[in-house]
Design an enzyme around this catalytic site. Structure first.
Site, short mmCIF file in Angstrom:
data_model
loop_
_atom_site.label_atom_id
_atom_site.label_comp_id
_atom_site.label_asym_id
_atom_site.label_seq_id
_atom_site.Cartn_x
_atom_site.Cartn_y
_atom_site.Cartn_z
N ARG A 38 2.75 -2.70 -30.48
CA ARG A 38 3.87 -2.97 -29.58
C ARG A 38 4.53 -4.33 -29.83
O ARG A 38 5.45 -4.68 -29.09
CB ARG A 38 3.38 -2.83 -28.12
CG ARG A 38 2.90 -1.39 -27.82
CD ARG A 38 2.22 -1.21 -26.48
NE ARG A 38 1.76 0.16 -26.32
CZ ARG A 38 0.58 0.61 -26.77
NH1 ARG A 38 -0.25 -0.23 -27.41
NH2 ARG A 38 0.21 1.87 -26.65
N HIS A 121 -11.27 4.42 -28.83
CA HIS A 121 -10.12 5.23 -29.22
C HIS A 121 -10.39 5.96 -30.53
O HIS A 121 -9.47 6.35 -31.24
CB HIS A 121 -8.86 4.36 -29.34
CG HIS A 121 -8.35 3.92 -27.99
ND1 HIS A 121 -7.32 3.02 -27.85
CD2 HIS A 121 -8.74 4.24 -26.74
CE1 HIS A 121 -7.08 2.82 -26.56
NE2 HIS A 121 -7.95 3.54 -25.86
N CYS A 132 -10.47 24.44 -34.52
CA CYS A 132 -11.85 24.94 -34.30
C CYS A 132 -12.89 23.83 -34.40
O CYS A 132 -14.09 24.09 -34.34
CB CYS A 132 -12.16 26.03 -35.33
SG CYS A 132 -12.43 25.40 -37.01
#
Ligand code: BV8
Length: 241
Positions: A38, A121, A132
């Site tokens: 950011r 994260h 799957c």
């Protein structure tokens, strides 16, 4: 908020702390050459997070999603931990810090030698089928291959927006934070929840090392503005005396 020289104050807090939990974000890795998200030239200046880092990205914008991660994986091959990572590894071996909970997926803390690291994260070193969950290799992902089991798209084991954080690591991080007398937050805008709630599980002091103010500064006890590698080096020297 404390008054006086914040760097000296923080050195005293680290020195006196019985249990310090460190929380890091992308600002911890920029001095290794990894962009953050950011800041003005961060990843999100070029990519829309909804298009590259959300669950819908895989279904609706797989090309952009794949390009975003492919590029980061390739770039990570050239980066290594910087002085700040090495200091945190030394502090762990000296018992100065107890745990690092990181939002980073680059594994630079582990490469520097830290063993108590929770990647809340996820990471971009391991992969799976998005449909799957069949494990996949980096080369298959980079080559844009489909899942050999079900033909589904492949993805890195990162936590995307809208996905749960790894529950065991989350539970243990909250437990450690609740027992910590110092939460040291390094290189994050504290934009993303629930990671940005971790400091407030602790009744201890909350200190920030960051280039710029964060969204939660008014709830922190101390802020040292500057580059993580430089500030950690200064703190390291102060702690030696
Ligand atoms: C969840 C993928 C629930 C991995 C990422 C509306 C309002 C509030 C919250 C929400 C909302 N809508 C949705 C939400 C929840 C959402 C969220 O928080 N959104 C925010 C952005 C509004 N969170 C989620 O979706 C999370 N999951 O809540 O699940 C749930 C419940 C039930 C069932 C299902 C689900 C999942 C979070 C997803 C995390 N994944 N990306 C990847 O590609 O890396 S987020 C992305 O931002 C990265 O992961 C990154 O780790 C994370 C945080 O960014 P930072 O590390 O802080 O980096 P940033 O650039 O922001 O800041 C860097 C700072 O460092 C700057 O301040 C800069 O000045 C400073 N700096 C730079 N260089 C230096 C420096 N400082 C010091 N030294 C330097 N050298």
């Amino acid at each position: 908020m404390e008054t006086g020289d914040p760097l000296k104050m923080l050195k005293e807090w680290i020195s006196a702390s019985q249990k310090t939990v460190v929380l890091t974000g992308a600002g911890m890795s920029t001095e290794s050459g990894v962009p953050d998200f950011r800041s003005k030239n961060g990843f999100y200046a070029h990519y829309d997070p909804a298009e590259v880092a959300s669950v819908g990205a895989i279904e609706n914008h797989y090309e952009t999603f794949h390009q975003f991660y492919q590029r980061r994986i390739e770039d990570l091959k050239k980066v290594k931990p910087h002085k700040g990572h090495e200091i945190l590894a030394q502090w762990e071996s000296e018992g100065r810090i107890h745990l690092i909970a990181t939002q980073n997926i680059d594994r630079l803390h582990q490469l520097a030698g830290n063993r108590n690291v929770y990647e809340l994260h996820g990471n971009i070193r391991t992969f799976r089928c998005a449909r799957c969950d069949h494990p996949a290799g980096e080369e298959s992902f980079l080559a844009g291959k489909r899942c050999p089991q079900c033909g589904g798209p492949l993805r890195p084991n990162v936590v995307l927006f809208g996905e749960m954080l790894p529950q065991e690591e989350w539970r243990k991080t909250v437990e450690e934070a609740s027992e910590a007398d110092l939460i040291l937050i390094i290189g994050t805008s504290l934009n993303v929840s629930p990671f940005n709630q971790i400091p407030f599980y602790s009744r201890g002091k909350k200190a920030l090392i960051n280039m710029e103010p964060t969204l939660l500064d008014d709830q922190l006890d101390l802020r040292v503005f500057g580059k993580a590698g430089e500030i950690l080096s200064q703190l390291h020297s102060l702690l030696l005396n």
